[in-house]
Design a protein around this motif. Structure first.
Motif, PDB file in Angstrom:
ATOM      1  N   UNK A  28     -97.658  13.837 143.857  1.00 32.49           N
ATOM      2  CA  UNK A  28     -98.307  14.561 143.710  1.00 32.49           C
ATOM      3  C   UNK A  28     -98.761  15.239 145.000  1.00 32.49           C
ATOM      4  N   UNK A  29     -98.399  16.272 145.285  1.00 37.74           N
ATOM      5  CA  UNK A  29     -98.375  16.875 146.929  1.00 37.74           C
ATOM      6  C   UNK A  29     -99.708  17.860 146.582  1.00 37.74           C
ATOM      7  N   UNK A  30    -100.807  17.256 146.914  1.00 36.79           N
ATOM      8  CA  UNK A  30    -102.051  17.664 146.774  1.00 36.79           C
ATOM      9  C   UNK A  30    -102.472  18.590 147.944  1.00 36.79           C
ATOM     10  N   UNK A  31    -101.873  18.710 149.109  1.00 41.92           N
ATOM     11  CA  UNK A  31    -102.157  20.007 150.034  1.00 41.92           C
ATOM     12  C   UNK A  31    -100.998  21.046 149.846  1.00 41.92           C
ATOM     13  N   UNK A  32    -101.564  22.107 150.384  1.00 40.08           N
ATOM     14  CA  UNK A  32    -100.840  23.480 150.183  1.00 40.08           C
ATOM     15  C   UNK A  32     -99.801  23.396 151.273  1.00 40.08           C
ATOM     16  N   UNK A  33     -99.935  22.674 152.583  1.00 42.68           N
ATOM     17  CA  UNK A  33     -99.411  23.053 153.608  1.00 42.68           C
ATOM     18  C   UNK A  33     -99.637  22.050 154.661  1.00 42.68           C
ATOM     19  N   UNK A  34     -98.763  21.807 155.651  1.00 43.59           N
ATOM     20  CA  UNK A  34     -99.260  20.623 156.905  1.00 43.59           C
ATOM     21  C   UNK A  34     -98.157  20.396 157.615  1.00 43.59           C
ATOM     22  N   UNK A  35     -98.450  19.523 158.317  1.00 43.42           N
ATOM     23  CA  UNK A  35     -97.230  18.963 159.383  1.00 43.42           C
ATOM     24  C   UNK A  35     -97.121  17.463 159.189  1.00 43.42           C
ATOM     25  N   UNK A  36     -95.925  16.932 159.266  1.00 43.13           N
ATOM     26  CA  UNK A  36     -95.770  15.502 159.422  1.00 43.13           C
ATOM     27  C   UNK A  36     -95.235  15.365 160.516  1.00 43.13           C
ATOM     28  N   UNK A  37     -96.088  14.584 161.569  1.00 37.91           N
ATOM     29  CA  UNK A  37     -95.910  14.168 162.764  1.00 37.91           C
ATOM     30  C   UNK A  37     -95.874  12.738 162.986  1.00 37.91           C
ATOM     31  N   UNK A  38     -94.616  12.525 162.886  1.00 39.12           N
ATOM     32  CA  UNK A  38     -94.131  10.877 162.819  1.00 39.12           C
ATOM     33  C   UNK A  38     -93.117  10.699 163.613  1.00 39.12           C
ATOM     34  N   UNK A  39     -92.810   9.590 164.587  1.00 38.10           N
ATOM     35  CA  UNK A  39     -91.834   9.234 165.261  1.00 38.10           C
ATOM     36  C   UNK A  39     -90.494   8.726 164.562  1.00 38.10           C
ATOM     37  N   UNK A  40     -89.668   9.092 164.921  1.00 36.46           N
ATOM     38  CA  UNK A  40     -88.200   8.600 164.135  1.00 36.46           C
ATOM     39  C   UNK A  40     -87.171   7.942 165.195  1.00 36.46           C
ATOM     40  N   UNK A  41     -86.734   6.815 164.645  1.00 29.32           N
ATOM     41  CA  UNK A  41     -85.645   5.921 165.450  1.00 29.32           C
ATOM     42  C   UNK A  41     -84.760   5.160 164.352  1.00 29.32           C
ATOM     43  N   UNK A  42     -83.564   4.717 165.076  1.00 25.92           N
ATOM     44  CA  UNK A  42     -82.725   3.881 164.168  1.00 25.92           C
ATOM     45  C   UNK A  42     -83.250   2.842 163.558  1.00 25.92           C
ATOM     46  N   UNK A  43     -83.132   2.446 162.549  1.00 26.42           N
ATOM     47  CA  UNK A  43     -83.402   1.004 161.970  1.00 26.42           C
ATOM     48  C   UNK A  43     -82.743  -0.082 162.865  1.00 26.42           C
ATOM     49  N   UNK A  44     -83.304  -1.080 163.158  1.00 31.99           N
ATOM     50  CA  UNK A  44     -82.612  -2.023 164.101  1.00 31.99           C
ATOM     51  C   UNK A  44     -81.821  -3.032 163.058  1.00 31.99           C
ATOM     52  N   UNK A  45     -81.856  -2.907 161.896  1.00 35.45           N
ATOM     53  CA  UNK A  45     -81.043  -3.695 161.044  1.00 35.45           C
ATOM     54  C   UNK A  45     -80.054  -2.814 160.496  1.00 35.45           C
ATOM     55  N   UNK A  46     -79.911  -1.806 160.190  1.00 34.69           N
ATOM     56  CA  UNK A  46     -79.005  -0.742 159.802  1.00 34.69           C
ATOM     57  C   UNK A  46     -78.784   0.482 160.683  1.00 34.69           C
ATOM     58  N   UNK A  47     -78.139   0.685 161.471  1.00 32.33           N
ATOM     59  CA  UNK A  47     -78.012   1.734 162.431  1.00 32.33           C
ATOM     60  C   UNK A  47     -77.710   3.026 161.532  1.00 32.33           C
ATOM     61  N   UNK A  48     -77.277   2.984 160.488  1.00 31.09           N
ATOM     62  CA  UNK A  48     -77.204   4.245 159.554  1.00 31.09           C
ATOM     63  C   UNK A  48     -78.520   4.743 159.052  1.00 31.09           C
ATOM     64  N   UNK A  49     -79.615   3.854 158.892  1.00 34.84           N
ATOM     65  CA  UNK A  49     -80.806   4.500 158.642  1.00 34.84           C
ATOM     66  C   UNK A  49     -81.772   4.693 159.614  1.00 34.84           C
ATOM     67  N   UNK A  50     -82.647   5.687 159.440  1.00 32.21           N
ATOM     68  CA  UNK A  50     -83.730   5.984 160.296  1.00 32.21           C
ATOM     69  C   UNK A  50     -85.077   5.478 159.678  1.00 32.21           C
ATOM     70  N   UNK A  51     -85.882   5.230 160.489  1.00 29.93           N
ATOM     71  CA  UNK A  51     -87.180   4.778 160.283  1.00 29.93           C
ATOM     72  C   UNK A  51     -88.410   5.635 160.696  1.00 29.93           C
ATOM     73  N   UNK A  52     -89.414   5.584 160.262  1.00 28.28           N
ATOM     74  CA  UNK A  52     -90.653   6.374 160.767  1.00 28.28           C
ATOM     75  C   UNK A  52     -91.644   5.494 161.389  1.00 28.28           C
ATOM     76  N   UNK A  53     -92.275   5.985 162.313  1.00 28.03           N
ATOM     77  CA  UNK A  53     -93.364   5.227 162.945  1.00 28.03           C
ATOM     78  C   UNK A  53     -94.218   6.022 163.772  1.00 28.03           C
ATOM     79  N   UNK A  54     -95.620   5.381 163.856  1.00 28.60           N
ATOM     80  CA  UNK A  54     -96.557   6.268 164.683  1.00 28.60           C
ATOM     81  C   UNK A  54     -96.368   6.027 165.949  1.00 28.60           C
TER      82      UNK A  54
END
Length: 336
Positions: free
Chosen positions: A185-211
């Motif tokens: 349920x996307x309750x906001x009309x618009x916005x910006x997602x500001x999260x850092x991204x890096x490779x998953x240490x356990x699976x280099x094929x995946x990316x994880x988000x972090x503040x």
């Protein structure tokens, strides 16, 4: 014996990644290029970034960096780079001139040959399309879409245009818009997602988000439409890449609690909680992530004119929109 050099231009999957890991990825055809050996090449001054020698193994690559590594002669003889072949595969060309091509890539087609996909790729098709081009023209991928993502992909015809397009697409002067169908349920009309991204240490094929950890990454979104889909909710979003990281939209939306329909890596089987059985079945059976590279606006690298390209969603995506009950894009006002 003499040495030889290899030169690579970093793509969005390399941005923010350590130089030794970037080089390992691009030297996958060099058996001797172990991580330890690549680190020793950097420390001994054999590697340069944009013409400047670097010696810090932990240095980070940026989108569009030109990395050069001088390979020892003993290593040069042990490379096994496969020669890409031209294949007569149809391409859906949205735009072409003397400098660049814009393609509408179908979902399921790989951009570049890999060990698991040695042929039948966009690059194989481009080499066939370019077989009569004059030197020094040769197709070079400026954008790389995931295998299961459809839509616009930009291709340069020369190294100079490739570099110029990467600078343009990484700047605030370009716009890269995607259409996404997400659970929640996307309750906001618009916005910006500001999260850092890096490779998953356990699976280099995946990316994880972090503040706090990873490369700075920002995705702007606008809610185009939404339907109740009781107990779950579904939304049609326009997502604009403000940075260009691997899997950025997929990971950012999942981190906000809005995973893409059909995403095999970051998705969730929320279709099972939807009351409407027909809708639930359609969502369950959608064979890929519901993500389409829809519109690109950029400054042409040669003419400096504004170029706006748009790829209509493919049939499977349009059918999904209809099944969900979203208004058609032609009747919906979408921000520019």
């Amino acid at each position: 014996m003499t040495s030889t050099s290899r030169r690579v231009t970093t793509d969005r999957g390399d941005a923010g990644i350590r130089l030794d890991l970037v080089l390992r990825r691009h030297l996958a055809d060099v058996p001797a290029a172990t991580r330890t050996r690549v680190q020793s090449w950097i420390e001994s001054g054999r590697v340069s970034v944009n013409g400047a020698t670097v010696r810090r193994v932990s240095g980070r690559a940026a989108l569009g960096d030109v990395l050069a590594v001088v390979l020892p002669a003993a290593v040069r003889g042990r490379t096994s780079r496969a020669v890409m072949t031209a294949e007569p595969i149809d391409l859906d060309i949205l735009y072409e001139d003397d400098d660049l091509i814009a393609l509408n890539k179908p979902a399921g087609m790989v951009m570049h040959p890999t060990y698991g996909h040695p042929d039948g790729t966009v690059m194989n098709a481009l080499l066939w399309h370019a077989r009569s081009w004059p030197a020094p023209q040769r197709p070079s991928l400026v954008q790389r879409l995931d295998k299961l993502t459809s839509g616009i992909a930009i291709v340069a015809k020369t190294k100079a245009v490739h570099a110029a397009l990467q600078r343009t697409l990484a700047s605030g002067r370009s716009a890269k818009d995607y259409l996404a169908v997400a659970y929640g349920r996307v309750g906001v009309a618009r916005g910006v997602i500001d999260l850092r991204l890096g490779r998953d240490r356990h699976d280099r094929r995946r990316v994880v988000a972090s503040a706090t950890e990873g490369a700075p990454s920002r995705t702007a979104f606008e809610r185009i439409d939404r339907v109740a889909a009781p107990r779950v909710g579904i939304a049609l979003l326009r997502c604009r890449l403000l940075t260009g990281r691997m899997h950025q939209i997929r990971v950012h939306l999942a981190a906000r609690g809005w995973p893409l329909v059909g995403d095999p890596t970051y998705g969730e089987p929320r279709w099972s909680a939807i009351d409407d059985q027909d809708l639930a079945a359609a969502l369950r059976d959608f064979p890929r992530q519901a993500l389409h590279s829809w519109r690109v606006g950029l400054t042409h690298p040669t003419t400096r004119a504004r170029l706006v390209l748009q790829a209509p969603p493919p049939r499977d995506f349009q059918d999904l929109l209809g099944t969900c009950g979203f208004r058609t894009l032609s009747t919906t006002k979408v921000g520019q």
